[in-house]
Design a protein around this motif. Structure first.
Motif, PDB file in Angstrom:
ATOM      1  N   TRP A 147       0.832  -1.207   0.000  1.00 19.85           N
ATOM      2  CA  TRP A 147       0.000   0.000   0.000  1.00 19.85           C
ATOM      3  C   TRP A 147       0.865   1.254   0.000  1.00 19.85           C
ATOM      4  O   TRP A 147       0.566   2.234  -0.703  1.00 19.85           O
ATOM      5  N   ALA A 148       1.926   1.225   0.794  1.00 21.14           N
ATOM      6  CA  ALA A 148       2.862   2.348   0.799  1.00 21.14           C
ATOM      7  C   ALA A 148       3.494   2.519  -0.579  1.00 21.14           C
ATOM      8  O   ALA A 148       3.663   3.644  -1.065  1.00 21.14           O
ATOM      9  N   ALA A 149       3.838   1.399  -1.214  1.00 24.84           N
ATOM     10  CA  ALA A 149       4.423   1.471  -2.550  1.00 24.84           C
ATOM     11  C   ALA A 149       3.432   2.014  -3.565  1.00 24.84           C
ATOM     12  O   ALA A 149       3.797   2.764  -4.472  1.00 24.84           O
ATOM     13  N   ARG A 150       2.166   1.655  -3.407  1.00 24.60           N
ATOM     14  CA  ARG A 150       1.139   2.178  -4.308  1.00 24.60           C
ATOM     15  C   ARG A 150       1.045   3.699  -4.188  1.00 24.60           C
ATOM     16  O   ARG A 150       1.010   4.417  -5.204  1.00 24.60           O
ATOM     17  N   LEU A 151       1.009   4.204  -2.959  1.00 22.44           N
ATOM     18  CA  LEU A 151       0.974   5.649  -2.772  1.00 22.44           C
ATOM     19  C   LEU A 151       2.237   6.286  -3.319  1.00 22.44           C
ATOM     20  O   LEU A 151       2.190   7.318  -3.998  1.00 22.44           O
ATOM     21  N   TRP A 152       3.384   5.670  -3.030  1.00 16.52           N
ATOM     22  CA  TRP A 152       4.670   6.182  -3.537  1.00 16.52           C
ATOM     23  C   TRP A 152       4.665   6.271  -5.053  1.00 16.52           C
ATOM     24  O   TRP A 152       5.109   7.273  -5.623  1.00 16.52           O
ATOM     25  N   TRP A 153       4.131   5.252  -5.726  1.00 13.88           N
ATOM     26  CA  TRP A 153       4.112   5.261  -7.190  1.00 13.88           C
ATOM     27  C   TRP A 153       3.212   6.375  -7.720  1.00 13.88           C
ATOM     28  O   TRP A 153       3.560   7.069  -8.673  1.00 13.88           O
ATOM     29  N   MET A 154       2.053   6.564  -7.100  1.00 15.76           N
ATOM     30  CA  MET A 154       1.157   7.639  -7.528  1.00 15.76           C
ATOM     31  C   MET A 154       1.817   8.997  -7.346  1.00 15.76           C
ATOM     32  O   MET A 154       1.675   9.896  -8.188  1.00 15.76           O
ATOM     33  N   GLY A 173      -3.296  -3.243  -9.391  1.00 20.44           N
ATOM     34  CA  GLY A 173      -2.216  -2.262  -9.416  1.00 20.44           C
ATOM     35  C   GLY A 173      -1.597  -1.976  -8.060  1.00 20.44           C
ATOM     36  O   GLY A 173      -0.887  -0.977  -7.905  1.00 20.44           O
ATOM     37  N   ILE A 174      -1.821  -2.850  -7.063  1.00 25.71           N
ATOM     38  CA  ILE A 174      -1.284  -2.630  -5.728  1.00 25.71           C
ATOM     39  C   ILE A 174       0.013  -3.423  -5.538  1.00 25.71           C
ATOM     40  O   ILE A 174       1.082  -2.854  -5.325  1.00 25.71           O
ATOM     41  N   SER A 175      -0.082  -4.753  -5.635  1.00 29.32           N
ATOM     42  CA  SER A 175       1.136  -5.569  -5.544  1.00 29.32           C
ATOM     43  C   SER A 175       2.135  -5.185  -6.634  1.00 29.32           C
ATOM     44  O   SER A 175       3.352  -5.248  -6.425  1.00 29.32           O
ATOM     45  N   ALA A 176       1.615  -4.800  -7.788  1.00 28.34           N
ATOM     46  CA  ALA A 176       2.505  -4.377  -8.879  1.00 28.34           C
ATOM     47  C   ALA A 176       3.358  -3.182  -8.470  1.00 28.34           C
ATOM     48  O   ALA A 176       4.524  -3.075  -8.863  1.00 28.34           O
ATOM     49  N   ALA A 177       2.785  -2.279  -7.673  1.00 24.91           N
ATOM     50  CA  ALA A 177       3.554  -1.120  -7.209  1.00 24.91           C
ATOM     51  C   ALA A 177       4.677  -1.555  -6.277  1.00 24.91           C
ATOM     52  O   ALA A 177       5.759  -0.960  -6.278  1.00 24.91           O
ATOM     53  N   GLY A 178       4.428  -2.585  -5.451  1.00 24.61           N
ATOM     54  CA  GLY A 178       5.491  -3.107  -4.596  1.00 24.61           C
ATOM     55  C   GLY A 178       6.642  -3.653  -5.409  1.00 24.61           C
ATOM     56  O   GLY A 178       7.815  -3.446  -5.077  1.00 24.61           O
ATOM     57  N   THR A 179       6.322  -4.351  -6.486  1.00 25.01           N
ATOM     58  CA  THR A 179       7.374  -4.868  -7.366  1.00 25.01           C
ATOM     59  C   THR A 179       8.062  -3.729  -8.099  1.00 25.01           C
ATOM     60  O   THR A 179       9.276  -3.762  -8.328  1.00 25.01           O
ATOM     61  N   ALA A 180       7.309  -2.690  -8.451  1.00 22.56           N
ATOM     62  CA  ALA A 180       7.911  -1.511  -9.088  1.00 22.56           C
ATOM     63  C   ALA A 180       8.926  -0.859  -8.160  1.00 22.56           C
ATOM     64  O   ALA A 180       9.979  -0.378  -8.605  1.00 22.56           O
ATOM     65  N   LEU A 181       8.618  -0.833  -6.868  1.00 18.57           N
ATOM     66  CA  LEU A 181       9.568  -0.282  -5.901  1.00 18.57           C
ATOM     67  C   LEU A 181      10.854  -1.092  -5.903  1.00 18.57           C
ATOM     68  O   LEU A 181      11.964  -0.525  -5.933  1.00 18.57           O
ATOM     69  N   ALA A 182      10.733  -2.421  -5.890  1.00 15.69           N
ATOM     70  CA  ALA A 182      11.920  -3.268  -5.891  1.00 15.69           C
ATOM     71  C   ALA A 182      12.768  -3.036  -7.138  1.00 15.69           C
ATOM     72  O   ALA A 182      14.008  -2.932  -7.058  1.00 15.69           O
ATOM     73  N   LEU A 183      12.134  -2.943  -8.300  1.00 12.74           N
ATOM     74  CA  LEU A 183      12.883  -2.715  -9.535  1.00 12.74           C
ATOM     75  C   LEU A 183      13.538  -1.341  -9.543  1.00 12.74           C
ATOM     76  O   LEU A 183      14.652  -1.166 -10.052  1.00 12.74           O
ATOM     77  N   THR A 184      12.849  -0.355  -8.981  1.00 11.07           N
ATOM     78  CA  THR A 184      13.428   0.985  -8.903  1.00 11.07           C
ATOM     79  C   THR A 184      14.641   0.997  -7.987  1.00 11.07           C
ATOM     80  O   THR A 184      15.657   1.643  -8.289  1.00 11.07           O
ATOM     81  N   VAL A 185      14.554   0.301  -6.857  1.00 14.33           N
ATOM     82  CA  VAL A 185      15.704   0.196  -5.951  1.00 14.33           C
ATOM     83  C   VAL A 185      16.897  -0.424  -6.680  1.00 14.33           C
ATOM     84  O   VAL A 185      18.055  -0.049  -6.436  1.00 14.33           O
ATOM     85  N   LEU A 186      16.615  -1.357  -7.592  1.00 15.44           N
ATOM     86  CA  LEU A 186      17.687  -1.987  -8.359  1.00 15.44           C
ATOM     87  C   LEU A 186      18.182  -1.118  -9.511  1.00 15.44           C
ATOM     88  O   LEU A 186      19.107  -1.510 -10.224  1.00 15.44           O
ATOM     89  N   GLY A 187      17.561   0.035  -9.705  1.00 14.10           N
ATOM     90  CA  GLY A 187      18.049   0.975 -10.707  1.00 14.10           C
ATOM     91  C   GLY A 187      17.346   0.942 -12.049  1.00 14.10           C
ATOM     92  O   GLY A 187      17.759   1.650 -12.971  1.00 14.10           O
TER      93      GLY A 187
END
Length: 308
Positions: A126-133, A268-282
Motif C-alpha cells: 500500500w505504501a508502494a502504491r501511494l509512492w508510485w502515484m 495495481g497494488i502488488s505491482a507497485a510493490g514490485t515496481a519499488l523493488a525494480l526501482t531500488v535496483l536501478g
C-alpha cells in the motif's frame, strides 16, 4: 537529461538537488532522525483487502481505524479506498486524476516543497502504491522499509488518536510523468508481440496460474506474461530482500532483457510493490498497468491463460 530529471526517474536525489530523501526507500533509523523536519510528511497508506473466499469476492476497507489505534507520531492517514482513488472509475483503487490527487495530498499537509514517507501495516504494497502515484506527479516520496512493524520492532514510539491539525496548504501543481502508467491497449499489444516489452504479474503463484480464487470475473494471467510475486521480494520481517538476493530473484525472471517492463496484478497494488523493488535496483523502464486483472478479466474478449 538534467540532474533533476534523472533524479525523478531513479527516485534518488542528485547532488544538484536539495531533497531530504536519500532514495525511494528509507529505514526506521533514518526516519527517526528526520521525523521532525518540517518538509517531511509521513503518511500511513494502509488499506484492508482480505483474500477472496470465492471468485468475484472483492471486499476492501479503509485502514483509518487501525491508524487511529496506533501510528507513527505525527503521521496522517492517506485513504486509498476513498480520497486516493477515483470514485468514478470502473475498477477499485484506480489512480485519481493528477489534480484530485494533488488536492487530496494538500488536505494532509503535502504541498509545494513537501516530501513524503509512506508506510503501512500490510507488507509495503500500500505504501508502494501511494509512492508510485506520488512519483507519477513528481512529488518526492519514499517508502519506509518494513513499515510499522520495523518501526515498532526498533522500540520506537507510537501514537494514537483519530485527529490531526488542519494543514491548510495550497495544492502543488502536478508535474506529470505519464510513462509510469500503461493502459490496456499497450498491454494487449505487448501480449500479442506487436510492441516491445515484458509483462510481469506480481500476484502470488495461485493468482498467476489460476489455482486460487480471484476477486475478479475470471482466473489466470495475461498471455505472455511472467510471474514475479511481489511478496517473494520481501524477507520474513517485511523488508525488501538484500540487494544481491533481490537482483538474483528479479534476474531469474527478467534475465538480461532490456525491454520496458509493465507490471500488473489484480488492481495495481502488488505491482507497485514490485515496481519499488525494480526501482531500488536501478531500473528506469518500469510502468504499472493500473486496471490490471480487474479491468482485463472484465472484458470477455481479452484472453487469459491458466497454469504455470
Amino acid at each position: 537529461m538534467t540532474a533533476k530529471q534523472d533524479a525523478q526517474l531513479t527516485g534518488v536525489p542528485s547532488a544538484a538537488m536539495t531533497s531530504l530523501l536519500p532514495g525511494p526507500l528509507v529505514d526506521d533509523a533514518w526516519l527517526a532522525e528526520h521525523l521532525d523536519d518540517p518538509r517531511l510528511v509521513v503518511l500511513d497508506a494502509t488499506a484492508l483487502l482480505p483474500s477472496p473466499r470465492h471468485d468475484g469476492d472483492h471486499r476492501s476497507a479503509s485502514g483509518r481505524p487501525g491508524w487511529a489505534e496506533r501510528h507513527l507520531p505525527g503521521s496522517r492517514h492517506a485513504d486509498l479506498t476513498s480520497d486516493f482513488s477515483d470514485p468514478g472509475a470502473p475498477c477499485h483503487f484506480a489512480v485519481p486524476t493528477p489534480e484530485a490527487l494533488s488536492a487530496a495530498l494538500a488536505r494532509l499537509g503535502v504541498g509545494e516543497g513537501s516530501e513524503v514517507v509512506a508506510y503501512d501495516t500490510g507488507g509495503g504494497i500500500w505504501a508502494a502504491r501511494l509512492w508510485w502515484m506520488l512519483r507519477a506527479i513528481s512529488v518526492p516520496a519514499a517508502v519506509l522499509d518494513g513499515g510499522l512493524a520495523a518501526w515498532q520492532a526498533a522500540g520506537r514510539p507510537l501514537a494514537s488518536g483519530d485527529t490531526h491539525p488542519e494543514p491548510a496548504v495550497t495544492p502543488a501543481v502536478p508535474v506529470l510523468r505519464p510513462r509510469l502508467w500503461s493502459g490496456i491497449e499497450a498491454v494487449a499489444a505487448i501480449s500479442r508481440g506487436e510492441h516491445p516489452g515484458v509483462l510481469v504479474c506480481a500476484l502470488p503463484p495461485g493468482g498467476y496460474d489460476g489455482s486460487a480464487p480471484t476477486r475478479y470475473s475470471r482466473r489466470g494471467h495475461i498471455p505472455g506474461s511472467r510471474s514475479l510475486p511481489g511478496r517473494g521480494l520481501l524477507d520474513d520481517t517485511g523488508r525488501l530482500l538484500p540487494r544481491a538476493e533481490l537482483a538474483a530473484r528479479v534476474g531469474a525472471v527478467l534475465g538480461t532483457a532490456d525491454s520496458p517492463v509493465v507490471l500488473y496484478c489484480g488492481g495495481g497494488i502488488s505491482a507497485a510493490g514490485t515496481a519499488l523493488a525494480l526501482t531500488v535496483l536501478g531500473r528506469r523502464d518500469v510502468s504499472v498497468y493500473d486496471g490490471s486483472l480487474e479491468e482485463w478479466s472484465g472484458d470477455p474478449a481479452r484472453p487469459l491463460e491458466t497454469g504455470g
